[in-house]
Scaffold this motif. Structure first.
Motif, PDB file in Angstrom:
ATOM      1  N   ARG A  39      -3.176  11.180   6.073  1.00 31.75           N
ATOM      2  CA  ARG A  39      -4.020  10.691   4.942  1.00 31.75           C
ATOM      3  C   ARG A  39      -4.341  11.953   4.163  1.00 31.75           C
TER       4      ARG A  39
ATOM      5  N   LYS B 193      -7.740   4.784  -3.569  1.00 32.67           N
ATOM      6  CA  LYS B 193      -7.867   6.166  -3.032  1.00 32.67           C
ATOM      7  C   LYS B 193      -7.317   6.867  -4.351  1.00 32.67           C
TER       8      LYS B 193
ATOM      9  N   ALA C 130      -4.954  -3.683  -0.393  1.00 32.94           N
ATOM     10  CA  ALA C 130      -5.257  -2.643   0.043  1.00 32.94           C
ATOM     11  C   ALA C 130      -6.105  -1.375  -0.931  1.00 32.94           C
TER      12      ALA C 130
ATOM     13  N   PHE D  14       0.105   3.966   0.869  1.00 36.16           N
ATOM     14  CA  PHE D  14      -0.341   5.101   2.024  1.00 36.16           C
ATOM     15  C   PHE D  14       0.209   4.522   3.219  1.00 36.16           C
ATOM     16  N   SER D  15       0.399   5.406   4.113  1.00 36.90           N
ATOM     17  CA  SER D  15       0.649   5.014   5.238  1.00 36.90           C
ATOM     18  C   SER D  15      -0.167   5.935   6.661  1.00 36.90           C
ATOM     19  N   CYS D  16      -1.410   5.490   6.492  1.00 37.89           N
ATOM     20  CA  CYS D  16      -2.256   6.174   7.563  1.00 37.89           C
ATOM     21  C   CYS D  16      -1.900   5.648   8.963  1.00 37.89           C
TER      22      CYS D  16
ATOM     23  N   TRP E   2      -0.857  -1.524   7.722  1.00 40.19           N
ATOM     24  CA  TRP E   2      -0.826  -2.428   6.261  1.00 40.19           C
ATOM     25  C   TRP E   2       0.294  -1.480   5.503  1.00 40.19           C
ATOM     26  N   GLY E   3       0.035  -0.177   5.356  1.00 38.02           N
ATOM     27  CA  GLY E   3       0.995   0.624   4.707  1.00 38.02           C
ATOM     28  C   GLY E   3       2.308   0.626   5.061  1.00 38.02           C
TER      29      GLY E   3
ATOM     30  N   PHE F   4      -3.605   5.151  11.615  1.00 41.89           N
ATOM     31  CA  PHE F   4      -4.161   4.021  12.352  1.00 41.89           C
ATOM     32  C   PHE F   4      -4.185   2.598  11.642  1.00 41.89           C
ATOM     33  N   CYS F   5      -3.456   2.461  10.732  1.00 44.13           N
ATOM     34  CA  CYS F   5      -3.413   1.006   9.975  1.00 44.13           C
ATOM     35  C   CYS F   5      -1.863   0.589   9.911  1.00 44.13           C
TER      36      CYS F   5
ATOM     37  N   CYS G 135       0.870  -1.286  -0.122  1.00 44.18           N
ATOM     38  CA  CYS G 135      -0.188   0.096  -0.049  1.00 44.18           C
ATOM     39  C   CYS G 135       0.773   1.173  -0.006  1.00 44.18           C
TER      40      CYS G 135
END
Ligand code: SF4
Length: 662
Positions: free
Chosen positions: A319, A280, A246, A203-205, A210-211, A207-208, A201
């Motif tokens: 985000r 996104k 993702a 992105f690197s939010c 995964w990124g 709260f997550c 992914c």
């Protein structure tokens, strides 16, 4: 039979006899069987894939030399308990833990759970094979991405290895026959397949996990393999495929992939549904992919994962590089195409205030979201940036440990049920505790009035006719003096009390032994309560009076329009035991006006008599239990609580002396 017996455990939640095929541990097995020096050396037991009594799980794994657990927030506690019991029973068993719930900094975790011999970080396939190949020597030197404690107690961590870029090196557990024995041994199950078309992914939010875990780059599985996997799903009659990507739609080829699944469904009837997380920032492609999935019936609705509409909050959670404008554009186009969408918003994000939250909700609805906003509580994952105590301190985050229960999950528990828990955020410096409760209560009130549609018609009419913001209208139900509105007061108090209960460690949902013996969201719980206690009529009387007061305070007089909007809404709310259809005469074209707004179109509100025939009997429920299940539960996501079969008769066709039936 192999010399080394391997047990695999990946426990997922079950949904009335539907269970996930344990894909992550299936990948480990497929990889080991392909690349082991002597594949026959290993005998893989059937994996443990669902929650079982601890004794049964331990018994199943008895005799295994190595047992590997794939862990996440929904299975960590039960996995730990099974591992502990296994180790007590057979101390020589090598216990390995992997998955996102293993902390990147694993020392404390290993010390707390001394029955774990090794933990793996990040992608597991190659690491797990190295572990197998070093058994029973148990020399782990140089195996990247693992941590362990030496016998004398020293903590050892070997840094993470590079991700596998060429994903064709990873064999498919579906195509390698890993799951056939499991399917054969469990003919009672309806299987759900987990599916990856890519990994990573960009992105690197915050709260997550995964990124940050995948270090951004997106690597692809090859198209031919994916098509063969879809064929396998069809052959196995898999109804539901959950795509773990993702950002489905991030690659141009994703449209071809979606098309292939749609064609397969058309030819064979399977898979019936494909659930994806949309990409996104790729508005056009995202739109086309979602439209294709919706048109083929693979996806009943599109999730728009906004999480917040506040730019400062989006910065706090990293985000801000995800465009709000592209979400809004998608929302607008789907509304016009009559494709249902759901918007995800998270409560209590760092930097979000009560004001910015309710403004965001108001804007999302103004932008056309009348179907459902899912208001999710914020839960902290150990390997997300938010799991870092420094981050939490910076934003003044307060958490509480809360037992995980599933929406509409059963209250029936086995004898030795192990509860999973999560760290829920219940306040931040931007949203102190009292404001968090206010935000939580506001969200349920919006869910009840707008998305469960108890008052959606008058709310939309007031917004369009009087130009109030949605926020202003919703807050009438939160902030007024309710001493002369007992039912509204009861609802508001219930939401406040439930919010406080969550802050004190209570579950996110409301349990009811009498209403199907399941966990209900607070808004649905109240809807049922009003219905079974016969309070709906009183609710509508109070709501109309309250809204009239609100209008009078602003010197606005539209009593007929308001009365008719409330009346129409009230008569459209689905209730059981209906024996008669209804004819409703109104002096405004309210139904057509409301329907047009829901489709993103403006038509004039006309003062012309209308007669509406409402079909209330075709699908009526003959017991409360059927109504709880079919209307309130199954209709939940869509908020399908209004009768849809409404026949308007234009004024010119009305006979002047036809009696009015109200
Ligand atoms: S929330 Fe989605 S977009 Fe953000 S890092 Fe996680 S997977 Fe990527």
């Amino acid at each position: 039979m192999g010399d080394v017996r391997v047990g695999l455990v990946q426990i997922n939640n079950s949904f009335s006899n539907q269970n996930y095929l344990p894909y992550s541990v299936g990948l480990l097995q497929a990889y080991a069987q392909k690349y082991a020096r002597t594949p026959d050396r290993y005998e893989f037991l059937l994996p443990v894939y669902r929650r079982l009594p601890i004794d049964a799980a331990v018994q199943h794994l008895e005799g295994a030399d190595i047992v590997a657990f794939s862990t996440y927030v929904w299975n960590i506690k039960i996995s730990l308990e099974i591992a502990k019991r296994l180790k007590q029973q057979a101390p020589e068993t090598l216990i390995v833990f992997g998955g996102p719930q293993v902390p990147d900094r694993a020392e404390a975790f290993l010390r707390q759970h001394p029955f774990i011999d090794l933990v793996c970080h990040n992608e597991g396939e190659a690491v797990f094979l190295d572990i197998l190949e070093n058994y029973p020597a148990n020399t782990w030197d140089g195996i990247g991405s693992i941590s362990f404690l030496l016998p004398e107690g020293t903590f050892v961590h070997y840094p993470r290895r590079d991700r596998i870029e060429d994903l064709s090196l990873i064999p498919s557990p579906y195509l390698e026959g890993v799951f056939e024995p499991l399917i054969e041994a469990n003919p009672q199950e309806q299987w759900i397949a987990l599916w990856e078309t890519n990994r990573g992914c960009p992105f690197s939010c915050a709260f997550c996990d995964w990124g940050s875990a995948t270090q951004s780059k997106v690597y692809k599985f090859d198209l031919e393999r994916l098509q063969r996997e879809v064929d396998w799903f069809a052959q196995q009659k898999i109804q539901f495929v959950f795509c773990c990507d993702a950002n489905f739609g991030i690659l141009p080829r994703d449209l071809d992939i979606a098309q292939y699944v749609a064609d397969t469904k058309r030819k064979y009837g399977y898979p019936a549904a494909l659930s994806v997380q949309n990409t996104k920032n790729a508005t056009e492609r995202s739109y086309q992919v979602q439209k294709l999935l919706a048109d083929s019936g693979l996806n009943k609705g599109v999730t728009i994962a906004m999480q917040s509409l506040d730019t400062e909050t989006l910065k706090s959670i990293k985000r801000h590089n995800i465009s709000l404008a592209s979400f809004q554009e998608l929302q607008r186009r789907f509304t016009q195409d009559n494709v249902e969408t759901y918007t995800d918003i998270i409560l209590g994000l760092p930097g979000e205030t009560y004001d910015s939250f309710v403004e965001g909700v108001s804007r999302a609805i103004e932008n056309g979201q009348h179907n459902r906003i899912q208001f999710n509580n914020l839960s902290i994952l150990p390997n997300a940036e938010m799991g870092d105590p420094e981050y939490q301190q910076e934003y003044g985050m307060v958490t509480v440990e809360s037992r995980i229960v599933n929406i509409h999950g059963s209250l029936v528990e086995s004898k030795d049920e192990i509860y999973e828990t999560q760290q829920l955020v219940i306040a931040t410096s931007a949203t102190p505790k009292e404001d968090w409760c206010k935000t939580r209560a506001f969200s349920w009130m919006v869910a009840l009035l707008h998305f469960d549609k108890l008052l959606q018609i008058p709310i939309i009419v007031l917004r369009e006719v009087c130009s109030f913001s949605y926020r202003e209208i919703f807050e009438v139900f939160m902030e007024r003096d309710f001493s002369s509105f007992p039912v509204l007061n009861e609802i508001r108090q219930f939401f406040w009390d439930k919010a406080k209960d969550i802050q004190n460690g209570g579950e996110e949902y409301c349990k009811s032994a009498e209403w199907l013996n399941i966990w209900w969201p607070a808004d649905e719980y109240i809807f049922i309560k009003l219905s079974v206690e016969g309070k709906l009529n009183q609710f509508y009387r109070e709501a109309e009076k309250l809204l009239n007061q609100f209008l009078s305070d602003r010197f606005i007089q539209i009593p007929v329009i308001l009365h008719e909007a409330v009346l129409l809404n009230q008569n459209l709310v689905n209730q059981p035991f209906q024996t008669e259809d209804l004819t409703l005469d109104l002096s405004y074209n309210l139904w057509e006006f409301y329907q047009a707004i829901r489709r993103g179109i403006q038509i004039p509100l006309e003062n012309q008599p209308r007669r509406y025939g409402i079909d209330r009997t075709s699908n009526t429920q003959k017991s409360w239990e059927d109504w709880y299940r079919e209307v309130v539960w199954y209709g939940n996501k869509k908020g399908a609580y209004l009768y849809r079969n409404v026949t308007p008769t234009p004024d010119r066709m009305l006979q002047p002396d036809v009696p009015v039936a109200l």
